[in-house]
Design a protein around this motif. Sequence first.
Motif, PDB file in Angstrom:
ATOM      1  N   GLN A   1       0.822  -1.211   0.000  1.00 52.60           N
ATOM      2  CA  GLN A   1       0.000   0.000   0.000  1.00 52.60           C
ATOM      3  C   GLN A   1       0.856   1.260   0.000  1.00 52.60           C
ATOM      4  OE1 GLN A   1      -3.021   0.030   3.032  1.00 52.60           O
ATOM      5  NE2 GLN A   1      -3.892  -1.919   2.377  1.00 52.60           N
ATOM      6  N   HIS A   2       2.028   1.213   0.604  1.00 52.10           N
ATOM      7  CA  HIS A   2       2.920   2.369   0.627  1.00 52.10           C
ATOM      8  C   HIS A   2       3.596   2.595  -0.717  1.00 52.10           C
ATOM      9  CE1 HIS A   2       2.476   1.156   4.830  1.00 52.10           C
ATOM     10  NE2 HIS A   2       2.784   2.384   5.170  1.00 52.10           N
ATOM     11  N   LEU A   3       3.599   1.557  -1.571  1.00 55.88           N
ATOM     12  CA  LEU A   3       4.287   1.636  -2.860  1.00 55.88           C
ATOM     13  C   LEU A   3       3.324   1.522  -4.034  1.00 55.88           C
ATOM     14  CD1 LEU A   3       7.345  -0.632  -1.917  1.00 55.88           C
ATOM     15  CD2 LEU A   3       7.263   1.864  -1.966  1.00 55.88           C
ATOM     16  N   SER A   4       2.039   1.705  -3.781  1.00 56.80           N
ATOM     17  CA  SER A   4       1.035   1.623  -4.840  1.00 56.80           C
ATOM     18  C   SER A   4       0.989   2.911  -5.651  1.00 56.80           C
ATOM     19  CB  SER A   4      -0.351   1.358  -4.242  1.00 56.80           C
ATOM     20  OG  SER A   4      -0.458   0.053  -3.732  1.00 56.80           O
TER      21      SER A   4
ATOM     22  N   VAL B   1      -1.485   0.914   5.192  1.00 58.26           N
ATOM     23  CA  VAL B   1      -1.222   0.066   6.353  1.00 58.26           C
ATOM     24  C   VAL B   1      -0.312  -1.076   5.915  1.00 58.26           C
ATOM     25  CG1 VAL B   1      -2.238  -1.443   8.096  1.00 58.26           C
ATOM     26  CG2 VAL B   1      -3.460   0.636   7.368  1.00 58.26           C
ATOM     27  N   PRO B   2       0.780  -1.337   6.648  1.00 60.55           N
ATOM     28  CA  PRO B   2       1.654  -2.449   6.258  1.00 60.55           C
ATOM     29  C   PRO B   2       0.983  -3.794   6.485  1.00 60.55           C
ATOM     30  CG  PRO B   2       2.354  -1.520   8.361  1.00 60.55           C
ATOM     31  CD  PRO B   2       1.285  -0.618   7.844  1.00 60.55           C
ATOM     32  N   HIS B   3       1.333  -4.767   5.662  1.00 58.43           N
ATOM     33  CA  HIS B   3       0.879  -6.120   5.881  1.00 58.43           C
ATOM     34  C   HIS B   3       1.702  -6.748   7.009  1.00 58.43           C
ATOM     35  CE1 HIS B   3      -1.066  -6.747   1.636  1.00 58.43           C
ATOM     36  NE2 HIS B   3      -1.533  -5.680   2.276  1.00 58.43           N
TER      37      HIS B   3
ATOM     38  N   GLN C   1      12.701   0.708  -6.981  1.00 59.42           N
ATOM     39  CA  GLN C   1      12.351   1.225  -8.290  1.00 59.42           C
ATOM     40  C   GLN C   1      10.886   1.674  -8.345  1.00 59.42           C
ATOM     41  OE1 GLN C   1      14.668   1.656 -10.767  1.00 59.42           O
ATOM     42  NE2 GLN C   1      16.034   1.066  -9.083  1.00 59.42           N
ATOM     43  N   PHE C   2      10.650   2.737  -9.096  1.00 61.09           N
ATOM     44  CA  PHE C   2       9.281   3.189  -9.327  1.00 61.09           C
ATOM     45  C   PHE C   2       8.550   2.141 -10.167  1.00 61.09           C
ATOM     46  CE2 PHE C   2      11.008   6.930  -7.714  1.00 61.09           C
ATOM     47  CZ  PHE C   2      10.057   7.928  -7.601  1.00 61.09           C
ATOM     48  N   PRO C   3       7.244   1.954  -9.924  1.00 58.11           N
ATOM     49  CA  PRO C   3       6.486   1.024 -10.769  1.00 58.11           C
ATOM     50  C   PRO C   3       6.234   1.632 -12.134  1.00 58.11           C
ATOM     51  CG  PRO C   3       5.031   2.147  -9.253  1.00 58.11           C
ATOM     52  CD  PRO C   3       6.433   2.577  -8.890  1.00 58.11           C
ATOM     53  N   GLN C   4       5.620   0.877 -13.017  1.00 61.52           N
ATOM     54  CA  GLN C   4       5.237   1.394 -14.310  1.00 61.52           C
ATOM     55  C   GLN C   4       4.148   2.442 -14.110  1.00 61.52           C
ATOM     56  OE1 GLN C   4       6.727   0.614 -17.279  1.00 61.52           O
ATOM     57  NE2 GLN C   4       8.160  -0.498 -15.971  1.00 61.52           N
ATOM     58  N   ALA C   5       4.077   3.430 -15.012  1.00 67.76           N
ATOM     59  CA  ALA C   5       3.113   4.528 -14.879  1.00 67.76           C
ATOM     60  C   ALA C   5       1.719   4.063 -15.300  1.00 67.76           C
ATOM     61  CB  ALA C   5       3.555   5.723 -15.705  1.00 67.76           C
ATOM     62  N   GLU C   6       1.159   3.172 -14.535  1.00 67.72           N
ATOM     63  CA  GLU C   6      -0.182   2.676 -14.781  1.00 67.72           C
ATOM     64  C   GLU C   6      -0.942   2.707 -13.465  1.00 67.72           C
ATOM     65  OE1 GLU C   6       0.342  -1.232 -16.277  1.00 67.72           O
ATOM     66  OE2 GLU C   6       1.207  -0.604 -18.178  1.00 67.72           O
ATOM     67  N   VAL C   7      -2.259   2.667 -13.547  1.00 65.49           N
ATOM     68  CA  VAL C   7      -3.066   2.613 -12.344  1.00 65.49           C
ATOM     69  C   VAL C   7      -3.028   1.182 -11.832  1.00 65.49           C
ATOM     70  CG1 VAL C   7      -5.362   2.938 -11.356  1.00 65.49           C
ATOM     71  CG2 VAL C   7      -4.513   4.497 -13.105  1.00 65.49           C
ATOM     72  N   VAL C   8      -2.302   0.973 -10.768  1.00 63.84           N
ATOM     73  CA  VAL C   8      -2.123  -0.365 -10.207  1.00 63.84           C
ATOM     74  C   VAL C   8      -2.455  -0.302  -8.729  1.00 63.84           C
ATOM     75  CG1 VAL C   8      -0.389  -1.066 -11.875  1.00 63.84           C
ATOM     76  CG2 VAL C   8       0.338   0.062  -9.771  1.00 63.84           C
ATOM     77  N   ARG C   9      -2.715  -1.447  -8.179  1.00 70.05           N
ATOM     78  CA  ARG C   9      -2.979  -1.565  -6.756  1.00 70.05           C
ATOM     79  C   ARG C   9      -2.140  -2.671  -6.174  1.00 70.05           C
ATOM     80  NH1 ARG C   9      -4.379   2.633  -4.079  1.00 70.05           N
ATOM     81  NH2 ARG C   9      -6.341   3.562  -4.656  1.00 70.05           N
ATOM     82  N   GLY C  10      -1.556  -2.411  -4.983  1.00 73.66           N
ATOM     83  CA  GLY C  10      -0.774  -3.430  -4.308  1.00 73.66           C
ATOM     84  C   GLY C  10      -1.650  -4.310  -3.445  1.00 73.66           C
TER      85      GLY C  10
END
Length: 238
Positions: free
Chosen positions: A162-165, A173-175, A229-238
């Motif tokens: 969630q911190h890297l989404s 909140v961390p898992h 690393q930054f994720p790809q520039a897409e709408v993603v969810r962790g």
Amino acid sequence: MNDRQHGGNPALRTRVVDMTSNHVSVSQPVLAEPDTDLVIGREGDVALGVVPADFGVSRRALTVRATAKGWSIEPTNSNGIVLQPWGQAPSWLDIGRPVEISWPWVGLRIIGSRSDVQHWVLLEAGTGSTRSLGTTSTQTESPDPKPLTKAQSAAIAAVFPQHLSWPPVAGPVPHTLDAAARRLGVSTAAVYQRLEAARARAYLLGSHPQASVTEPDYVYVLVRNGFIQFPQAEVVRG
């Protein structure tokens, strides 16, 4: 950022994302022209709070300008705005007080009057490098730590999705270590050891000591220094 990147890179863009519990609506990217104001709101250059309708979003909720150093942001939304750079801690913006931020990916959560929808403005520049907008790594007298191993990176991703989404998650909140261990197929002790080693690298970069490996501050330090690393520039969810 050089002139070619700044003037013609289609990744230098603004997007609006409206999220409900079961739906994500993403606007078409709007090219952020350099040194040109872009007004975002119910009656702005970029529509926000229109579909779905939310009259708690101001007609001119914020003004954004892409500069040679990063982003200039003027918050004017009456209900407030939360600043959420990718991989960093969130902060509250004061209405009418412009801020300058040198960070390639910046999320802005525009607070409306509806509790069932989140309004996000995503500012995306370059390739997602912490140096693409002129930012620099933290300078310390200690030797540079070794890069994270794949196992350590995987442990961070499993505990802090969630911190890297992207777009960011409101109130991440961390898992738990147990949940991360099940996801990775390893023991809880192995996850702890990998996070502990990653945290030790962050200490060499100036991170403050933390009692738990599930506290995210050391992850923010690792991101700022290019170890995650930054994720790809897409709408993603962790």
